[in-house]
Each structure stands twice: as C-alpha cells, then as structure tokens.
Design an enzyme around this catalytic site. Structure first.
Site: not given
Ligand code: BDR
Ligand code: CA
Length: 306
Positions: A239
């Site tokens: 992500h």
């Molecule tokens: C996002 O949520 C967090 O858990 C991760 O770091 C990322 O920024 C993904 O949904």
C-alpha cells in the site's frame, strides 16, 4: 528533478517500506515526517519514524501529531496487522532522539509556507494531521505542490467491504481533505491491493541491502502471515510504497478524475465514493497499475542500498 516530500505516517510495516524506498531514491528528499495514530499510537509512530530515519542514515525532523480522530471514538490500533510495536514481532526499537518541539499540523504548514510550490505532501496514515493543517492555515492548499495520499478505494475496502483502514480511522478528517481545492491524488486499494511482494522478494532485498532490506524482511514476516490468514494472499500488499512510487513514476498508473467524499456514519462508514456535489473539486484517482513496473521499481531500489 528532486521531489521534496513530507511524509505523514503511522509506521507500520508498509510505512517502513515507503520511507526506506523514499530515503534510497536519488530524486527524493524527505524534508520531514509527522506521526499519526493508526497502525500504532502516535507516540510509537513518532519513535518509529525517527528510528527508520536513523537506520536510513538521514537526519529528518519528525513532529508528533494527532493521537485520536477529529470526531469519532478511536478504533483500536492495528497491532494484529503490524505487531505491538509496529514492526511485526520485532521488539520496540530504541532511540535517544526525540520529535521536534512543534505539533505536526503546524510543522506541515510551516514547511509548506517556507517552500511554496515545492512540497509534495504524502500522507500514508489517517488524515487527521492533514485536516488540522488545513484548518490551521487554509492557504497551504494553494502553496503545496501536490498531495499524494495512500487511502481509500472506489471499488473495495479492507477493514470492511467498503472502507480502507486510513479513511476508516478518521472519516471526518478524510472528508475535509477531499473537499479542499488542492492538487490531490488518492492512491487507494483499487491499485495498492494489486501490487504484492512475496517472501522471496523480501529475502532478495535483504541479501542486496542487509541494513534496510534486512529490516523489512524481518518485519514483513508478521505482515505476510496476516495476509495469508485473513486474505488468502501469499505476500504483502504494497500500500504505502505504491503511493510514493506514484509521485516519482506516475507513468505506471491509469488515472481517472473524480470528486470524492467519505461516508461518515452507518454501515458504510469510511467508504470513499464519487461525489455528485458540484462544489467539490475533482481529484486524481489511479484505477489501473502496471504491477510489474511498480514492483520492479520498489525491489531494484534496494540494490543500491546498504
Ligand atoms: C493502510 O492502512 C495501514 O494499515 C497501512 O499502513 C496502509 O497505510 C492500508 O489500508
Ligand atoms: Ca500507513
């Protein structure tokens, strides 16, 4: 071209990937980092951001930010995804350095004002600090170069069928940020879930770059176990690093333009949707991605690393 980026973050395993990628990139200067609650508390996030900067051998000022959302009762931190201290099974990382003596939202406004049209704001956690910065000084909307967010998604959620974690953790803040007239790109689950690196990928960067790749390889084992158990995926969805790669390599993404808003209550709380409100600005929303291009960009960055 050098990209001056200010990272708002809740490290967090994929946050660490994004920060190391940015630190290694020859055309990125990380001008500051700000902490926010989410994967961990904002205190742990600030400490982890400092630890990551130190490990990358960079002097980056870190400002501590919001510890809770603007309106809603805080959700529990995501320790089941990122581990109790943010980096999987790794124990708390030690440092004697401390955050700067300035709240994150003021730090963000000051840096943007001191560097007009130069700063790319890159929030990769809940958007509380960003909404507070806009409230503190709305003129930053005209002075920021761009805002590239990891969060949201038009076609899917991850904490629920509808909501992505960063938006779900402070939907009111996210809605304020999307209603602002500034050059924003929402790098959401529509593309970030498609980019997956597996255990052999991380073993390879550990070999090429023991200090940074090795750290990620150790932390990511817990994250990969989470994806295997909860999503049936063999690997880590990338992500936060995908958002940073969208800054330097927009050619890997197919972009749509949509006005956006966030559902702030009910079953669909935290969902990002196309808005029909004519007063809302259109933002860039990547909906397609060159998966191999982004993966290669990430992995090869560690070949030059320590
Ligand atoms: C996002 O949520 C967090 O858990 C991760 O770091 C990322 O920024 C993904 O949904
Ligand atoms: Ca994050």
């Amino acid at each position: 071209m050098t990209h001056k980026i200010l990272i708002d973050t809740d490290p967090g395993i994929d946050d660490a990937m994004a920060i190391f990628y940015a630190a290694l990139h020859p055309e990125i200067e990380i001008v500051g980092m700000t902490s926010v609650f989410g994967n961990v508390t904002t205190e742990i996030a600030a400490r982890n951001a400092i630890v990551l900067a130190e490990r990358a051998g960079q002097e980056i000022p870190v400002a501590k930010g919001a510890g809770k959302p603007l309106v809603q009762t805080p959700n529990p931190v995501s320790d089941y995804v990122h581990g109790a201290e943010g980096f999987g099974d790794m124990p708390a990382q030690d440092t004697t350095a401390r955050p700067v003596d300035e709240p994150a939202h003021e730090f963000i406004c000051r840096l943007i004002n001191e560097n007009p049209s130069e700063i790319t704001l890159c929030p990769i956690g809940p958007l509380t600090n960003i909404a507070l910065a806009l409230r503190h000084d709305p003129t930053i909307a005209e002075k920021v170069k761009s805002v590239v967010i990891m969060g949201g998604g038009l076609e899917r959620g991850n904490v629920s069928a509808y909501a992505e974690a960063n938006i779900w953790n402070d939907p009111h803040a996210a809605d304020e940020v999307f209603s602002a007239h500034w050059p924003l790109t929402m790098v959401g689950l529509d593309v970030t879930t498609q980019v997956v690196c597996d255990k052999p990928d991380f073993a390879a960067i550990a070999k090429a770059s023991p200090k940074l790749g090795g750290f990620l390889n150790e932390a990511v084992q817990y994250y990969v176990n989470f994806y295997e158990t909860h999503h049936g995926i063999s690997g880590s969805q990338m992500h936060d690093p995908t958002a940073v790669i969208a800054i330097t390599d927009p050619q890997y993404f197919t972009i749509e333009n949509h006005a956006l808003e966030v559902i702030v209550d009910g079953d669909r709380i935290g969902q990002t949707i196309r808005s029909t409100d004519p007063s809302r600005p259109k933002h860039k929303v990547p909906m397609g991605v060159d998966i191999d291009g982004v993966k290669r960009r990430f992995l090869t960055m560690f070949e030059t690393g320590s």
